[in-house]
Design an enzyme around this catalytic site. Structure first.
Site, PDB file in Angstrom:
ATOM      1  N   LYS A 214       2.350  18.541 -15.111  1.00 20.73           N
ATOM      2  CA  LYS A 214       1.981  17.957 -13.549  1.00 20.73           C
ATOM      3  C   LYS A 214       3.176  17.308 -12.798  1.00 20.73           C
ATOM      4  CE  LYS A 214      -2.611  16.870 -11.954  1.00 20.73           C
ATOM      5  NZ  LYS A 214      -4.078  15.847 -13.099  1.00 20.73           N
TER       6      LYS A 214
ATOM      7  N   SER B 104      -7.660  18.617 -10.509  1.00 19.10           N
ATOM      8  CA  SER B 104      -6.388  18.381  -9.996  1.00 19.10           C
ATOM      9  C   SER B 104      -4.943  18.676 -11.109  1.00 19.10           C
ATOM     10  CB  SER B 104      -6.220  16.761 -10.117  1.00 19.10           C
ATOM     11  OG  SER B 104      -6.547  16.241 -11.316  1.00 19.10           O
TER      12      SER B 104
ATOM     13  N   SER C 244      -9.975  17.587 -14.599  1.00 18.85           N
ATOM     14  CA  SER C 244      -8.916  17.705 -14.210  1.00 18.85           C
ATOM     15  C   SER C 244      -7.454  18.982 -15.150  1.00 18.85           C
ATOM     16  CB  SER C 244      -8.135  16.559 -13.783  1.00 18.85           C
ATOM     17  OG  SER C 244      -8.674  16.001 -12.263  1.00 18.85           O
TER      18      SER C 244
END
Length: 536
Positions: free
Chosen positions: A103, A186, A210
């Site tokens: 990420k 996310s 997330s």
């Protein structure tokens, strides 16, 4: 899933001296990839080339999934070096030569040639970090290759009311299961990329949902660890009290393999000093009989309102009972109504973000944009609205503004204490104790909140898919639902109960194999395979 091919005997396929079955990269496990490299059927360099080609097919072309924001220009050189090391001294770990995505809020070294890190915002683009994030450093030390950076909901979905999967730098990502579908966030790009084999697995981060939510929506296994099991050092923060980093993978075994490497104490993150002195080898939790003789509670108060999800969940309760578990149904949270009504988490996160992000920015070695704090971030977005506050869907930064207006006061400390009481003492721990449970199960879509405020672990596993006749929602800009949208089941426990939860999730996964009951839509599945790369 595998793709058979026969050796041609020519120079291009000199490494293959007999019929070989190459693993299909859509579903290839870490152990399959490791076995193929050990046998000399392919190399880590071949893998990197194949994944790069697959990313090229669907990321900014074809369905334009926008899962990957940046590819690592050093990846091929690292793969070559690791291939040579394998020949000379063998693999360092089960992750040796395995390409993964991180990420984009997880820092990587300036020398590697990527934009070091940013939260997918232009505000910190090109900033120089002092070191690799600890989790990235641990994976590198184990021989893993950082293939690239995955797109995310900008600022980990904490800028404002903006669609999941959007970032100023990466654009709007979308699901590989529903065309223009919400990929959830996310850790959106980590979920998309892992789901269709753009990498072997990925890391995500979670404050509240997330990891588990994009894992669910992208038909994956996701492990949200206890806060303090994995280091957050080098990861753009929201809240030191709720942030955690964990694996997103296509199987429980792969997720456990990665968690075993990234877990552990880190002097750069004092929350990790509270974990048990010895971290379990989570790969030893992979027991198909783990549900025999345990007590599993069904958290019915968190039931899904979707009839298809609820029917699949109810069937899963029967499956878990059939695997030898004693089912306690329902296992009610004694403080459920208070949990639902509480606004403490908003107070905690808004206050933490301002403090933590200002501290993080202050620790950067260089910030080319001149941004120094949250107030500067707000001003930067306003000044660069054409890139960051793009109409009609992406204009909001209300979370930033609310956070900037906070102070660390008594109301904040009261909210922190109340969250611990509601989430831990009178929530998850009280429920487990009241019914003498080893773990709780509930639909993943409703699991994140209690575990978030408690700082407790979750493991999500594929459960099913919405029916093919599900109405395709309008794209605004992504679709909230549609045919074949995946959903999951979550295993929840107390602090540092990951070993148990992984074992239960593995037993359930091995009994059901739900993931491959529905593939991504055809345009979203890359065509490149290892046999297209080897020798070329």
């Amino acid at each position: 899933m595998s793709t058979p091919t026969a050796a041609s005997g020519d120079a291009q396929n000199a490494r293959v001296t007999e019929a070989v079955t190459f693993p299909d990269l859509y579903e290839a496990s870490i152990s399959e990839l490791q076995e193929g490299m050990q046998k000399g059927h392919f190399t880590s360099e071949d893998l990197v080339k194949a994944y790069f080609a697959r990313i090229e097919e669907v990321n900014l072309q074809g369905p334009t999934l926008r899962a990957v924001i940046e590819m690592n220009p050093s990846a091929l050189a690292q793969a070559k070096a690791l291939d040579l090391e394998r020949k000379l001294s063998g693999p360092r770990s089960p992750m040796h030569g395995i390409p993964i995505l991180l990420k984009d809020n997880i820092a990587t070294l300036h020398a590697e040639g990527m934009f070091q890190f940013d939260p997918c915002s232009f505000a910190l683009l090109g900033s120089v970090v002092p070191r690799d994030a600890t989790v990235a450093a641990k994976l590198r030390a184990a021989g893993a290759i950082v293939l690239g950076k995955a797109n995310l909901s900008e600022w980990a979905n904490f800028r404002g009311n903006v669609p999941s999967g959007f970032s100023g730098r990466g654009g709007q990502s979308s699901s590989p299961y529903v065309p223009l579908g919400d990929p959830s966030g996310s850790s959106s790009g980590s979920g998309i990329g892992t789901a269709i084999g753009l990498c072997a697995a990925a890391l995500g981060s979670e404050t509240d949902g997330s990891i588990v939510s994009p894992s669910e929506i992208n038909n994956l296994v996701g492990i949200k660890p206890t806060v303090g099991l994995t280091s957050r050092a080098g990861v753009v923060p929201i809240s030191e009290h709720q942030d955690t980093v964990g694996p997103m993978a296509r199987s429980v075994a792969d997720a456990a393999t990665i968690l075993a490497i990234i877990a552990g104490r880190d002097p750069l993150d004092n929350f990790t000093l509270a974990q048990p002195p010895v971290v379990p080898d989570f790969t030893k939790a992979l027991n198909p009989d783990a549900l025999k003789g345990v007590r599993i509670g069904v958290a019915r108060q968190f039931a899904s309102r979707n009839s298809a999800v609820q029917a699949a969940f109810n069937a899963s309760v029967d499956i878990i009972r059939g695997l030898g578990a004693t089912i306690v149904d329902p296992a009610e949270f004694p403080d459920f109504d208070e949990l639902q009504a509480s606004n403490n988490e908003t107070i905690v996160l808004d206050t933490d973000f301002k403090v933590d992000v200002n501290r993080y920015i202050a620790g950067l070695l260089e910030v080319p944009t001149g941004v120094r704090n949250l107030a500067d971030l707000i001003a930067f977005n306003t000044a660069h609205a054409d890139e960051e506050l793009v109409p009609p869907f992406w204009t909001d930064q209300s979370e930033f503004i609310a956070s900037e207006n906070t102070t660390v006061d008594q109301a904040y400390f009261d909210a922190l204490a109340a969250d611990k009481d509601l989430g831990q003492t009178r929530g998850i721990d009280a429920t487990l104790k009241m019914f003498d449970l080893d773990a709780l199960i509930l639909p993943t879509s409703n699991a994140a909140g209690p575990a978030a405020i408690a700082g407790y672990p979750l493991v999500t596993v594929p459960l099913g898919f919405l029916p093919p006749n599900t109405t395709l929602a309008p794209a605004q800009p992504t679709r909230s639902t549609g045919p074949n949208k995946p959903f999951g089941i979550a295993f929840m426990g107390t602090a540092f109960s990951e070993f148990k939860l992984i074992s239960f999730a593995f037993a359930y996964e091995q009994a059901t194999h739900n993931r491959l009951k529905q593939l991504a839509f055809s345009e979203a599945i890359p065509k490149t395979q290892l046999q297209d790369i080897i020798g070329k």
